[in-house]
Design a protein around this motif. Structure first.
Motif, mmCIF file in Angstrom:
data_model
loop_
_atom_site.group_PDB
_atom_site.id
_atom_site.type_symbol
_atom_site.label_atom_id
_atom_site.label_comp_id
_atom_site.label_asym_id
_atom_site.label_seq_id
_atom_site.Cartn_x
_atom_site.Cartn_y
_atom_site.Cartn_z
ATOM 1 N N PHE A 334 0.834 -1.213 0.000
ATOM 2 C CA PHE A 334 0.000 0.000 0.000
ATOM 3 C C PHE A 334 0.864 1.258 0.000
ATOM 4 O O PHE A 334 0.654 2.178 -0.797
ATOM 5 N N VAL A 335 1.846 1.302 0.889
ATOM 6 C CA VAL A 335 2.714 2.482 0.996
ATOM 7 C C VAL A 335 3.565 2.653 -0.252
ATOM 8 O O VAL A 335 3.702 3.759 -0.787
ATOM 9 N N ASN A 336 4.122 1.557 -0.746
ATOM 10 C CA ASN A 336 5.006 1.648 -1.908
ATOM 11 C C ASN A 336 4.264 2.024 -3.187
ATOM 12 O O ASN A 336 4.864 2.572 -4.118
ATOM 13 N N LYS A 337 2.971 1.758 -3.244
ATOM 14 C CA LYS A 337 2.191 2.199 -4.392
ATOM 15 C C LYS A 337 2.206 3.726 -4.467
ATOM 16 O O LYS A 337 2.374 4.311 -5.544
ATOM 17 N N TYR A 338 2.040 4.386 -3.324
ATOM 18 C CA TYR A 338 2.105 5.849 -3.289
ATOM 19 C C TYR A 338 3.511 6.341 -3.625
ATOM 20 O O TYR A 338 3.688 7.375 -4.275
ATOM 21 N N ARG A 339 4.516 5.612 -3.154
ATOM 22 C CA ARG A 339 5.893 6.005 -3.440
ATOM 23 C C ARG A 339 6.211 5.912 -4.930
ATOM 24 O O ARG A 339 6.876 6.797 -5.493
ATOM 25 N N ILE A 340 5.717 4.867 -5.556
ATOM 26 C CA ILE A 340 5.950 4.706 -6.993
ATOM 27 C C ILE A 340 5.236 5.809 -7.767
ATOM 28 O O ILE A 340 5.775 6.367 -8.734
ATOM 29 N N ASP A 341 4.021 6.143 -7.360
ATOM 30 C CA ASP A 341 3.302 7.256 -8.005
ATOM 31 C C ASP A 341 4.072 8.562 -7.842
ATOM 32 O O ASP A 341 4.134 9.381 -8.769
ATOM 33 N N GLU A 342 4.663 8.747 -6.674
ATOM 34 C CA GLU A 342 5.467 9.950 -6.441
ATOM 35 C C GLU A 342 6.714 9.951 -7.316
ATOM 36 O O GLU A 342 7.102 10.992 -7.875
ATOM 37 N N ALA A 343 7.338 8.790 -7.457
ATOM 38 C CA ALA A 343 8.517 8.687 -8.312
ATOM 39 C C ALA A 343 8.162 8.998 -9.767
ATOM 40 O O ALA A 343 8.908 9.694 -10.471
ATOM 41 N N CYS A 344 7.023 8.493 -10.221
ATOM 42 C CA CYS A 344 6.574 8.778 -11.584
ATOM 43 C C CYS A 344 6.317 10.266 -11.774
ATOM 44 O O CYS A 344 6.611 10.843 -12.833
ATOM 45 N N ARG A 345 5.759 10.900 -10.748
ATOM 46 C CA ARG A 345 5.514 12.341 -10.843
ATOM 47 C C ARG A 345 6.830 13.106 -10.956
ATOM 48 O O ARG A 345 6.964 14.037 -11.756
ATOM 49 N N ILE A 346 7.807 12.679 -10.149
ATOM 50 C CA ILE A 346 9.115 13.343 -10.177
ATOM 51 C C ILE A 346 9.776 13.181 -11.541
ATOM 52 O O ILE A 346 10.281 14.145 -12.134
ATOM 53 N N MET A 347 9.750 11.940 -12.065
ATOM 54 C CA MET A 347 10.371 11.700 -13.375
ATOM 55 C C MET A 347 9.613 12.403 -14.488
ATOM 56 O O MET A 347 10.193 12.855 -15.481
ATOM 57 N N GLY A 348 8.303 12.545 -14.316
ATOM 58 C CA GLY A 348 7.508 13.228 -15.328
ATOM 59 C C GLY A 348 7.813 14.702 -15.416
ATOM 60 O O GLY A 348 7.577 15.340 -16.449
ATOM 61 N N ILE A 380 4.987 -2.953 -9.835
ATOM 62 C CA ILE A 380 3.775 -2.154 -10.012
ATOM 63 C C ILE A 380 3.597 -1.677 -11.449
ATOM 64 O O ILE A 380 2.492 -1.748 -12.010
ATOM 65 N N LYS A 381 4.682 -1.229 -12.083
ATOM 66 C CA LYS A 381 4.575 -0.644 -13.427
ATOM 67 C C LYS A 381 4.901 -1.640 -14.540
ATOM 68 O O LYS A 381 4.584 -1.398 -15.716
ATOM 69 N N GLY A 382 5.562 -2.725 -14.191
ATOM 70 C CA GLY A 382 5.898 -3.724 -15.211
ATOM 71 C C GLY A 382 7.162 -3.433 -15.979
ATOM 72 O O GLY A 382 7.598 -4.254 -16.800
ATOM 73 N N ILE A 383 7.759 -2.279 -15.779
ATOM 74 C CA ILE A 383 9.028 -1.913 -16.425
ATOM 75 C C ILE A 383 9.938 -1.272 -15.391
ATOM 76 O O ILE A 383 9.496 -0.905 -14.300
ATOM 77 N N SER A 384 11.212 -1.139 -15.740
ATOM 78 C CA SER A 384 12.165 -0.546 -14.799
ATOM 79 C C SER A 384 12.003 0.972 -14.780
ATOM 80 O O SER A 384 11.436 1.566 -15.711
ATOM 81 N N PRO A 385 12.524 1.655 -13.752
ATOM 82 C CA PRO A 385 12.448 3.115 -13.702
ATOM 83 C C PRO A 385 13.109 3.778 -14.911
ATOM 84 O O PRO A 385 12.578 4.757 -15.446
ATOM 85 N N SER A 386 14.258 3.237 -15.345
ATOM 86 C CA SER A 386 14.952 3.828 -16.494
ATOM 87 C C SER A 386 14.116 3.694 -17.758
ATOM 88 O O SER A 386 14.013 4.626 -18.565
ATOM 89 N N GLU A 387 13.488 2.528 -17.939
ATOM 90 C CA GLU A 387 12.627 2.325 -19.107
ATOM 91 C C GLU A 387 11.423 3.260 -19.063
ATOM 92 O O GLU A 387 11.006 3.811 -20.083
ATOM 93 N N TYR A 388 10.884 3.464 -17.883
ATOM 94 C CA TYR A 388 9.749 4.375 -17.731
ATOM 95 C C TYR A 388 10.156 5.798 -18.080
ATOM 96 O O TYR A 388 9.423 6.517 -18.765
ATOM 97 N N LEU A 389 11.344 6.187 -17.621
ATOM 98 C CA LEU A 389 11.824 7.541 -17.895
ATOM 99 C C LEU A 389 12.033 7.748 -19.383
ATOM 100 O O LEU A 389 11.653 8.783 -19.957
#
Length: 396
Positions: A334-348, A380-389
């Motif tokens: 539950f907590v890490n889902k919010y963290r991943i959303d925050e990471a996506c926002r930062i990378m976006g 959660i996202k199915g891809i790595s952070p670098s791939e998402y970026l």
């Protein structure tokens, strides 16, 4: 010597005037807090009674009445009337519901009976019995406060790692200090009237300033409350009792008096009254949304289930059951889902001129390690952070 006594008397009068204004100020200020919970209602009532007791003593400024032993004894008996309110306040902080309003007002009636009794029979025995009853109440309060605080803190540390503004040591020390000052004042008043008066007023203002401050920040934890008849009624929902510092717009408290052992398994959880269960789940959902989206507690790498439970005013058992049964996920998921959303926002929001390393993104979103960040991101996202970026760049 006469000039010295005059100076001490003047100082005593000045401090009494300042103390009167002090209690009037707090009576007005606490007016807006008295609806928060019973603790604040009792504190407001105590400040009002203290202000009234100080105002009545202005009669002693009249020269013909200044040294009236009869009026002095009568005023002392009247002063005893606020003791049950103050005692109830201290006990309410340490164990909510320990003293009912009915019992408190019953004692006030008993104590107030000494006033007409002294008017009819102005003898020392009436004053002695009034003081004796006050001493009994004071001593009993100190004993019970000590017991309640020890039990409260033991249970608090069993359920919470988050203790800010819920610890009650301050009320124990305040209780000790207040009743000790009353005892010293009564013992020394006969020989050092003006010095005792001045010292008591100054100590009283300092002590109550601390009490008012601590009480305004204190968060009542109903899990530690005494059971009442209302709590046994499945149709009664416990009254609002949580401080505004948690949820400014909705400060209702959970009725979480049941121990974790009583509801630790699924069968017991399903047997709970449906109405109360649904109300509790609604509150948990609402508060979770607030603390996660507004306060962003997930940004703390060391957050635990007990920390989050304390932040929303429940215990870890209720929170875990809600996450498992309603959201179908474990606490860290539950907590890490919010963290991943925050990471996506930062990378976006990254630009070519302002790039962050993945370690920085992980830390900024609440992860304490890059490996955990990568593992949960892929989960959660199915891809790595670098791939998402990179994918996000292409979209732009």
């Amino acid at each position: 010597m006469e000039h010295e006594m005059f100076t001490l008397e003047a100082i005593a009068h000045y401090t009494r005037g300042a103390t009167t204004l002090f209690y009037i100020f707090w009576s007005v200020l606490l007016q807006k807090y008295r609806h928060r919970n019973r603790m604040m209602r009792l504190l407001h009532l105590a400040s009002v009674l203290l202000a009234i007791c100080y105002i009545k003593d202005f009669v002693f400024l009249i020269d013909d009445l200044k040294y009236s032993e009869y009026l002095n004894d009568l005023a002392g008996i009247i002063d005893m009337l606020y003791l049950p309110v103050i005692a109830s306040f201290f006990l309410e902080v340490a164990k909510p519901g320990a003293v009912s309003d009915r019992n408190m007002y019953l004692y006030i009636v008993i104590q107030s009976a000494f006033v007409p009794l002294y008017v009819i029979f102005p003898i020392d025995a009436v004053c002695m019995f009034s003081e004796f009853l006050a001493y009994i109440v004071s001593a009993t309060t100190v004993v019970y406060i000590t017991i309640f605080v020890i039990k409260y803190r033991r249970r608090m540390f069993e359920h919470y790692s988050y203790t800010e503004n819920i610890d009650v040591r301050w009320v124990m020390f305040s209780c000790y200090a207040y009743f000790a000052s009353l005892l010293l004042y009564s013992l020394s008043f006969g020989s050092t009237t003006w010095i005792s008066e001045t010292g008591f007023n100054i100590v009283g203002m300092l002590l109550w300033a601390i009490v008012f401050r601590m009480a305004s920040r204190h968060r009542v934890m109903r899990m530690l409350a005494a059971r009442t008849d209302a709590s046994k009624d499945s149709n009664v929902i416990v009254e609002n009792d949580i401080a505004e510092s948690i949820i400014p717009e909705d400060n209702a408290e959970f009725d979480s008096e049941e121990s974790a052992e009583d509801i630790c398994n699924q069968s017991d959880y399903k047997k709970m009254n449906m109405k109360n269960m649904m109300a509790r789940e609604t509150l948990i959902r609402k508060r979770l949304d607030y603390v996660m989206t507004e306060r962003k507690l997930y940004l703390s790498p060391k957050i635990t289930v007990m920390d989050l439970a304390a932040a929303i005013g429940t215990n870890k058992t209720y929170l875990s059951l809600f996450l498992n049964n309603n959201l179908h996920m474990a606490f860290y998921d539950f907590v890490n889902k919010y963290r991943i959303d925050e990471a996506c926002r930062i990378m976006g929001e990254m630009t070519d001129n302002h790039k962050m390393m993945m370690t920085e993104v992980a830390a900024a979103s609440g992860f304490n390690s890059l490996s955990s960040f990568n593992r949960y991101f892929i989960k959660i996202k199915g891809i790595s952070p670098s791939e998402y970026l990179n994918a996000n760049k292409k979209i732009k």
